[in-house]
Design a protein around this motif. Structure first.
Motif, PDB file in Angstrom:
ATOM      1  N   VAL A 230     -66.428 -45.074   3.800  1.00 25.18           N
ATOM      2  CA  VAL A 230     -65.614 -45.052   2.682  1.00 25.18           C
ATOM      3  C   VAL A 230     -65.268 -43.857   2.389  1.00 25.18           C
ATOM      4  O   VAL A 230     -66.056 -42.528   1.390  1.00 25.18           O
ATOM      5  N   GLY A 231     -63.413 -43.022   1.969  1.00 27.28           N
ATOM      6  CA  GLY A 231     -63.477 -42.074   1.217  1.00 27.28           C
ATOM      7  C   GLY A 231     -62.968 -42.622  -0.312  1.00 27.28           C
ATOM      8  O   GLY A 231     -63.311 -43.171  -1.210  1.00 27.28           O
ATOM      9  N   ASP A 232     -62.148 -41.482  -0.650  1.00 29.64           N
ATOM     10  CA  ASP A 232     -62.317 -41.127  -1.516  1.00 29.64           C
ATOM     11  C   ASP A 232     -60.797 -42.109  -2.489  1.00 29.64           C
ATOM     12  O   ASP A 232     -59.842 -42.718  -3.489  1.00 29.64           O
ATOM     13  N   TYR A 233     -60.139 -42.451  -0.871  1.00 32.83           N
ATOM     14  CA  TYR A 233     -59.102 -43.990  -1.020  1.00 32.83           C
ATOM     15  C   TYR A 233     -58.911 -44.972   0.423  1.00 32.83           C
ATOM     16  O   TYR A 233     -59.279 -44.564   1.177  1.00 32.83           O
ATOM     17  N   MET A 234     -59.099 -45.724  -0.389  1.00 32.67           N
ATOM     18  CA  MET A 234     -58.818 -46.845   0.959  1.00 32.67           C
ATOM     19  C   MET A 234     -58.020 -47.772   1.336  1.00 32.67           C
ATOM     20  O   MET A 234     -57.462 -48.262   0.137  1.00 32.67           O
ATOM     21  N   LEU A 235     -57.137 -47.185   2.285  1.00 35.77           N
ATOM     22  CA  LEU A 235     -56.247 -47.864   2.791  1.00 35.77           C
ATOM     23  C   LEU A 235     -56.134 -49.145   3.050  1.00 35.77           C
ATOM     24  O   LEU A 235     -56.685 -50.021   3.443  1.00 35.77           O
ATOM     25  N   SER A 236     -54.805 -49.947   2.561  1.00 37.33           N
ATOM     26  CA  SER A 236     -54.860 -51.234   1.994  1.00 37.33           C
ATOM     27  C   SER A 236     -53.401 -51.873   2.581  1.00 37.33           C
ATOM     28  O   SER A 236     -53.192 -51.021   2.833  1.00 37.33           O
ATOM     29  N   GLN A 237     -53.642 -52.631   2.838  1.00 37.30           N
ATOM     30  CA  GLN A 237     -52.138 -53.880   3.461  1.00 37.30           C
ATOM     31  C   GLN A 237     -51.490 -53.528   2.645  1.00 37.30           C
ATOM     32  O   GLN A 237     -49.996 -53.068   3.329  1.00 37.30           O
ATOM     33  N   ASN A 238     -51.163 -53.156   1.499  1.00 39.99           N
ATOM     34  CA  ASN A 238     -50.488 -53.423   0.976  1.00 39.99           C
ATOM     35  C   ASN A 238     -49.729 -52.153   0.548  1.00 39.99           C
ATOM     36  O   ASN A 238     -47.984 -51.337   0.497  1.00 39.99           O
ATOM     37  N   ASP A 239     -50.895 -50.489   0.824  1.00 41.55           N
ATOM     38  CA  ASP A 239     -50.243 -49.417   1.467  1.00 41.55           C
ATOM     39  C   ASP A 239     -49.465 -48.898   2.859  1.00 41.55           C
ATOM     40  O   ASP A 239     -48.473 -48.149   2.329  1.00 41.55           O
ATOM     41  N   LEU A 240     -49.557 -49.961   3.529  1.00 43.18           N
ATOM     42  CA  LEU A 240     -48.890 -50.601   4.366  1.00 43.18           C
ATOM     43  C   LEU A 240     -47.470 -51.053   5.095  1.00 43.18           C
ATOM     44  O   LEU A 240     -46.575 -50.956   5.150  1.00 43.18           O
ATOM     45  N   THR A 241     -47.014 -51.880   3.864  1.00 43.11           N
ATOM     46  CA  THR A 241     -46.082 -53.033   3.800  1.00 43.11           C
ATOM     47  C   THR A 241     -45.078 -51.901   2.460  1.00 43.11           C
ATOM     48  O   THR A 241     -43.590 -52.465   2.418  1.00 43.11           O
ATOM     49  N   THR A 242     -46.058 -52.091   1.399  1.00 40.94           N
ATOM     50  CA  THR A 242     -45.229 -51.120   0.094  1.00 40.94           C
ATOM     51  C   THR A 242     -44.924 -49.648   0.106  1.00 40.94           C
ATOM     52  O   THR A 242     -43.850 -49.584  -0.382  1.00 40.94           O
ATOM     53  N   LYS A 243     -45.975 -49.066   1.497  1.00 45.28           N
ATOM     54  CA  LYS A 243     -45.593 -47.822   1.769  1.00 45.28           C
ATOM     55  C   LYS A 243     -45.455 -46.930   0.167  1.00 45.28           C
ATOM     56  O   LYS A 243     -44.409 -46.485   0.027  1.00 45.28           O
TER      57      LYS A 243
ATOM     58  N   SER B 165     -65.586 -38.317   3.203  1.00 42.58           N
ATOM     59  CA  SER B 165     -66.386 -39.447   3.176  1.00 42.58           C
ATOM     60  C   SER B 165     -66.889 -38.864   1.545  1.00 42.58           C
ATOM     61  O   SER B 165     -66.172 -37.726   1.113  1.00 42.58           O
ATOM     62  N   CYS B 166     -66.561 -40.850   0.496  1.00 48.50           N
ATOM     63  CA  CYS B 166     -66.788 -40.243  -1.150  1.00 48.50           C
ATOM     64  C   CYS B 166     -68.070 -39.594  -1.605  1.00 48.50           C
ATOM     65  O   CYS B 166     -68.162 -39.176  -2.523  1.00 48.50           O
ATOM     66  N   ASN B 167     -69.036 -39.496  -0.376  1.00 48.69           N
ATOM     67  CA  ASN B 167     -70.658 -39.204  -1.121  1.00 48.69           C
ATOM     68  C   ASN B 167     -71.172 -38.549  -0.217  1.00 48.69           C
ATOM     69  O   ASN B 167     -72.208 -37.715  -0.165  1.00 48.69           O
ATOM     70  N   ILE B 168     -70.884 -37.801   1.146  1.00 43.47           N
ATOM     71  CA  ILE B 168     -71.846 -37.039   1.911  1.00 43.47           C
ATOM     72  C   ILE B 168     -70.528 -35.373   2.465  1.00 43.47           C
ATOM     73  O   ILE B 168     -69.058 -35.547   2.869  1.00 43.47           O
ATOM     74  N   PRO B 169     -70.214 -34.624   1.113  1.00 42.94           N
ATOM     75  CA  PRO B 169     -69.407 -33.495   1.058  1.00 42.94           C
ATOM     76  C   PRO B 169     -69.090 -33.005   1.974  1.00 42.94           C
ATOM     77  O   PRO B 169     -67.607 -32.420   1.966  1.00 42.94           O
ATOM     78  N   ASN B 170     -69.871 -32.983   3.181  1.00 42.40           N
ATOM     79  CA  ASN B 170     -68.892 -32.127   4.308  1.00 42.40           C
ATOM     80  C   ASN B 170     -68.746 -33.052   5.528  1.00 42.40           C
ATOM     81  O   ASN B 170     -68.886 -32.117   6.682  1.00 42.40           O
ATOM     82  N   LEU B 171     -67.995 -34.340   5.183  1.00 44.31           N
ATOM     83  CA  LEU B 171     -68.251 -35.066   6.299  1.00 44.31           C
ATOM     84  C   LEU B 171     -66.708 -35.455   6.369  1.00 44.31           C
ATOM     85  O   LEU B 171     -66.210 -35.972   5.444  1.00 44.31           O
ATOM     86  N   MET B 172     -65.914 -35.567   7.487  1.00 43.84           N
ATOM     87  CA  MET B 172     -64.815 -36.109   7.268  1.00 43.84           C
ATOM     88  C   MET B 172     -64.532 -36.906   8.632  1.00 43.84           C
ATOM     89  O   MET B 172     -65.859 -37.103   9.978  1.00 43.84           O
TER      90      MET B 172
ATOM     91  N   ARG C  18     -61.172 -45.332  14.597  1.00 44.69           N
ATOM     92  CA  ARG C  18     -61.109 -46.419  13.738  1.00 44.69           C
ATOM     93  C   ARG C  18     -62.237 -46.652  12.583  1.00 44.69           C
ATOM     94  O   ARG C  18     -62.669 -47.364  12.300  1.00 44.69           O
ATOM     95  N   ASN C  19     -62.933 -45.703  12.758  1.00 46.54           N
ATOM     96  CA  ASN C  19     -64.366 -45.732  11.588  1.00 46.54           C
ATOM     97  C   ASN C  19     -63.331 -45.008  10.022  1.00 46.54           C
ATOM     98  O   ASN C  19     -64.146 -44.590   9.288  1.00 46.54           O
ATOM     99  N   ILE C  20     -62.396 -45.031   9.837  1.00 45.69           N
ATOM    100  CA  ILE C  20     -61.676 -44.590   8.476  1.00 45.69           C
ATOM    101  C   ILE C  20     -61.725 -45.734   7.210  1.00 45.69           C
ATOM    102  O   ILE C  20     -62.091 -46.632   7.596  1.00 45.69           O
ATOM    103  N   SER C  21     -61.621 -45.073   6.192  1.00 44.21           N
ATOM    104  CA  SER C  21     -61.373 -45.701   4.629  1.00 44.21           C
ATOM    105  C   SER C  21     -60.163 -46.640   4.781  1.00 44.21           C
ATOM    106  O   SER C  21     -59.357 -45.631   4.372  1.00 44.21           O
ATOM    107  N   ALA C  22     -60.600 -48.161   5.282  1.00 42.45           N
ATOM    108  CA  ALA C  22     -59.352 -48.503   4.992  1.00 42.45           C
ATOM    109  C   ALA C  22     -59.963 -50.233   5.394  1.00 42.45           C
ATOM    110  O   ALA C  22     -60.743 -50.518   5.888  1.00 42.45           O
ATOM    111  N   THR C  23     -59.684 -50.660   4.759  1.00 41.48           N
ATOM    112  CA  THR C  23     -59.896 -52.293   4.660  1.00 41.48           C
ATOM    113  C   THR C  23     -59.778 -53.048   6.046  1.00 41.48           C
ATOM    114  O   THR C  23     -58.814 -51.921   7.228  1.00 41.48           O
TER     115      THR C  23
END
Length: 741
Positions: free
Chosen positions: A306-319, A366-373, A377-382
């Protein structure tokens, strides 16, 4: 315990991790790259053998020129360079070699293969160290750095550090995703073991091992022999590289039950091969052997952070617009059946994505581990969005983004979130400079070079395609897409043929689009019919009479009958695209692999002006955005002249490497192979840089020159095209000269 200190630690040596490590190293960081396997590449390695697919969607993306740039493009071209015949049996060992070549070529990278990260240390909520064990050498390592990048797939570092993560499928209501289930669950996509079949030239028997299944007794057998639900064994077995739908484990804990899942897949693979060899249902299999069975499964999904933004279906379709866009995706939302081969439903659902979309940086830390990127396939996405972002070329682009971001973390002594808040423009500038694709962003030539600059060329291709080689029947509709420079267009001429002895009707529809990266007819502008006389075989004029659409392209749909044909050829003209028109699914591009001939577009277009190479775009985006020479058998040139002498640190050249292709089976004909760069100085001296055998899209030349009056680029040879094509020429000044975007 050996203490390894570096500027950034990258865990995971798949495509994402390799790209992250190389990006960080090229920006001056000392990098520790840790991989738990003996080879690099992850699912693209010789151990797993999955192709590096991405936003080009196997060459079928509606964005057309959609293959990723940057390090992923460099890697694909390097693999092709080492193995231009693209022998698939050798391809993955070549991939291993190319990845090692790229990593070993970076002196700032320390590579630790066969090293398993088993513990992560936390101090004040931050990752302080990770411990790795290299069993074969009996060595223990502690890796310490200010920033960590988890590209391990399963997210081993983030999990050990306590980073928030998701597992399974979100409910439909949570992100308003109509492809999500009504109720959330823990289902993921399963694993697959691939294999290789080979003809040895003489009969070879096969006896099924005791542990393997007799698949004729399994529940899915009737389905696969009937080819239902996207599961079918092909009739051509020689060279078969596995069955992607032979999948299992998504209904289980894909990590905890890893070994049980692998065993089940081995039982299935050897059982399938027994059926192929011994059932009598397949021809020409007597001389085939099971040449290779991958030792480990290819894993599709497990933890998603979980990052500061979670990419979802609508982000891919409505862009939507992301201010912090750092990379692209474009693969379909490819959602596999949870129970794999044992699932009663389709093996996968190919859910349409309307071309390239941007991925925000906020989804990569990461939204809670400040020095982790993280990248891969493990990114912040639904789960639904992950169905598209999970493919490896897309993962590699995200890797390049976080590796580059790590250099800014080090430069400013900040954590990733601060990069997104304070330095995102600088991150995007660095990424574009290194060839990364970000939809809609352009690189402005800094005023230091732009003021008083003149660009001229030896010749310029006219915006026509008039030399026809065949007549193409119009019983199925075709579409010719022409980029438009002017505010409106009046007419264009095409060549048609009526083979019948009676009048035939050509139906013409004109469309516009709404996104510059796409080749999708959206809005019908007008339509009319043209009567073609019996036996007619010549050019006709089509009235256009329309204003320039939002995507800078006009779509000319041609429909008729089997007796009516339009002329075309096999020549590609950058920007002008032809494809099959599918009125039931106009957004789904169906490639034609031929070009419809046209000429006399009015008003006249100066489409391939040499000034295009400094317009800020490095690929077609609405317009072709490049210079193309006239057809030639000799040399051609571009020349830059400054009003006053300039100090020049670096020159980048971006060539056409057929960005409409995902993979290559033949030489990339328009790619410039041999060229020279000539620098002319105010004191009358000259310097020449010669390049022979180039195979890359992006070519960088460190020149560190002072007092340059003029630059001349002499183009000598391509890989077969009679035209020289340059998308961009980038000039970079020494430090201290204003370079803000």
């Amino acid at each position: 315990m050996e203490i390894i200190k570096s500027d950034v630690t990258v865990v995971g040596g798949g495509i994402a991790g390799v790209c992250a490590a190389i990006a960080a190293a090229r920006h001056g960081l000392q990098v520790s790259l840790i991989n738990d396997r003996p080879v690099l590449g992850g699912n693209a390695s010789s151990e797993v053998r999955v192709h590096i697919n991405g936003s080009a969607y196997l060459g079928n993306s509606p964005s057309y020129y959609a293959r990723e740039g940057g390090l992923v493009d460099e890697l694909k071209l390097k693999i092709f360079h080492y193995n231009p015949l693209y022998n698939k049996k050798l391809m993955f060992s070549i991939s291993d070699m190319a990845l090692l070549d790229m990593v070993y070529g970076e002196p700032n990278i320390s590579l630790f293969l066969n090293t398993c990260v088993h513990e992560t240390g936390i101090e004040n909520g931050r990752i302080k160290w990770v411990d790795g064990l290299q069993l074969a050498s009996e060595r223990k390592f502690r890796f310490e750095s200010p920033t960590y990048i988890d590209c391990s797939g399963d997210g081993v570092v983030g999990y050990q550090a306590g980073a928030l993560f998701r597992w399974g499928r979100e409910a439909k209501h949570e992100f308003n995703e109509d492809l999500a289930p009504e109720v959330a669950d823990h289902y993921t996509m399963g694993d697959t073991i691939l294999f290789q079949a080979r003809d040895v030239g003489y009969p070879v028997p096969f006896k099924r091992p005791e542990f393997a299944y007799d698949i004729t007794k399994l529940s899915f057998f009737e389905s696969i022999i009937k080819g239902l639900n996207h599961r079918a064994i092909p009739r051509k077995i020689n060279g078969l590289g596995g069955l992607w739908w032979l999948e299992y484990g998504g209904h289980m804990d894909i990590i905890k039950n890893n070994e049980d899942i692998a065993l089940e897949l081995r039982k299935l693979v050897y059982g399938i091969w027994d059926y192929i060899k011994n059932s009598g249902q397949f021809d020409d299999v007597d001389q085939l052997i099971l040449d290779y069975v991958c030792p480990i499964p290819g894993k599709r999904e497990s933890r998603r952070f979980v990052g500061d933004y979670m990419l979802s279906q609508n982000d891919l379709t409505t862009k939507p617009h992301f201010e912090d866009a750092v990379s692209v995706g474009g693969w379909y939302m490819d959602l596999h059946a949870a129970k794999g081969i044992y699932d009663d439903g389709p093996a996968t659902a190919w859910n349409f994505v309307p071309g390239l979309y941007n991925i925000p940086f906020r989804s990569l830390y990461s939204c809670n581990i400040p020095n982790l990127m993280f990248a891969g396939r493990n990114i912040s996405a639904t789960h639904v969005a992950f169905g598209s972002t999970r493919v490896m070329a897309t993962c590699g682009c995200m890797g390049q983004a976080v590796g580059t971001a790590a250099s800014l973390c080090f430069k400013y002594g900040v954590d990733p979130a601060a990069i997104g808040e304070e330095y995102i423009g600088e991150l995007q500038t660095l990424l574009l400079r290194d060839g990364q694709t970000i939809v809609g962003l352009k690189e402005e030539l800094i005023p230091y070079f732009a003021n008083g600059l003149s660009v001229r060329a030896s010749s310029q291709r006219s915006f026509v395609n008039e030399h026809s080689t065949e007549a193409i029947p119009l019983e199925k509709g075709l579409c010719l897409v022409l980029p438009i420079q002017t505010d409106s267009d009046e007419s264009v001429r095409i060549k048609v043929k009526n083979d019948s002895e009676r009048l035939e009707t050509l139906r013409v529809k004109l469309f516009g689009g709404d996104r510059k990266e796409n080749y999708i007819p959206v809005d019908e502008l007008s339509g009319y019919s043209v009567d073609i006389l019996a036996g007619y075989d010549d050019w006709i004029t089509l009235d256009l009479g329309c204003k320039k659409p939002a995507d800078d392209k006009i779509y000319i749909v041609l429909e008729g009958s089997a007796n009516l044909a339009v002329y075309g050829n096999e020549e590609k003209i950058t920007g002008a695209v032809s494809f099959h028109y599918r009125p039931e699914e106009p957004s789904k591009l169906k490639k034609f692999n031929k070009s419809i001939c046209f000429k006399d577009l009015l008003p006249a277009h100066n489409m391939y002006d040499p000034m295009n190479v400094i317009n800020g775009y490095s690929r077609p985006y609405g317009l072709p955005n490049g210079w193309i020479s006239e057809r030639t058998e000799g040399h051609e040139w571009l020349e830059f002249t400054f009003a006053e002498p300039k100090n020049l640190e670096e020159i980048h050249l971006v060539f056409n490497s057929q960005l409409d292709l995902e993979h290559f089976d033949d030489p990339i004909e328009p790619l410039i192979k041999d060229y020279a760069v000539m620098l002319f100085f105010g004191d009358g001296t000259e310097r020449e840089i010669k390049v022979s055998g180039n195979y890359l899209t992006l070519n960088k030349h460190k020149v560190n020159a002072k007092g340059v009056d003029r630059i001349r680029f002499d183009f000598i040879a391509t890989y077969g095209s009679p035209y020289f094509e340059v998308f961009a020429v980038k000039l970079f000044a020494p430090n201290g000269i204003e370079v803000k975007r």
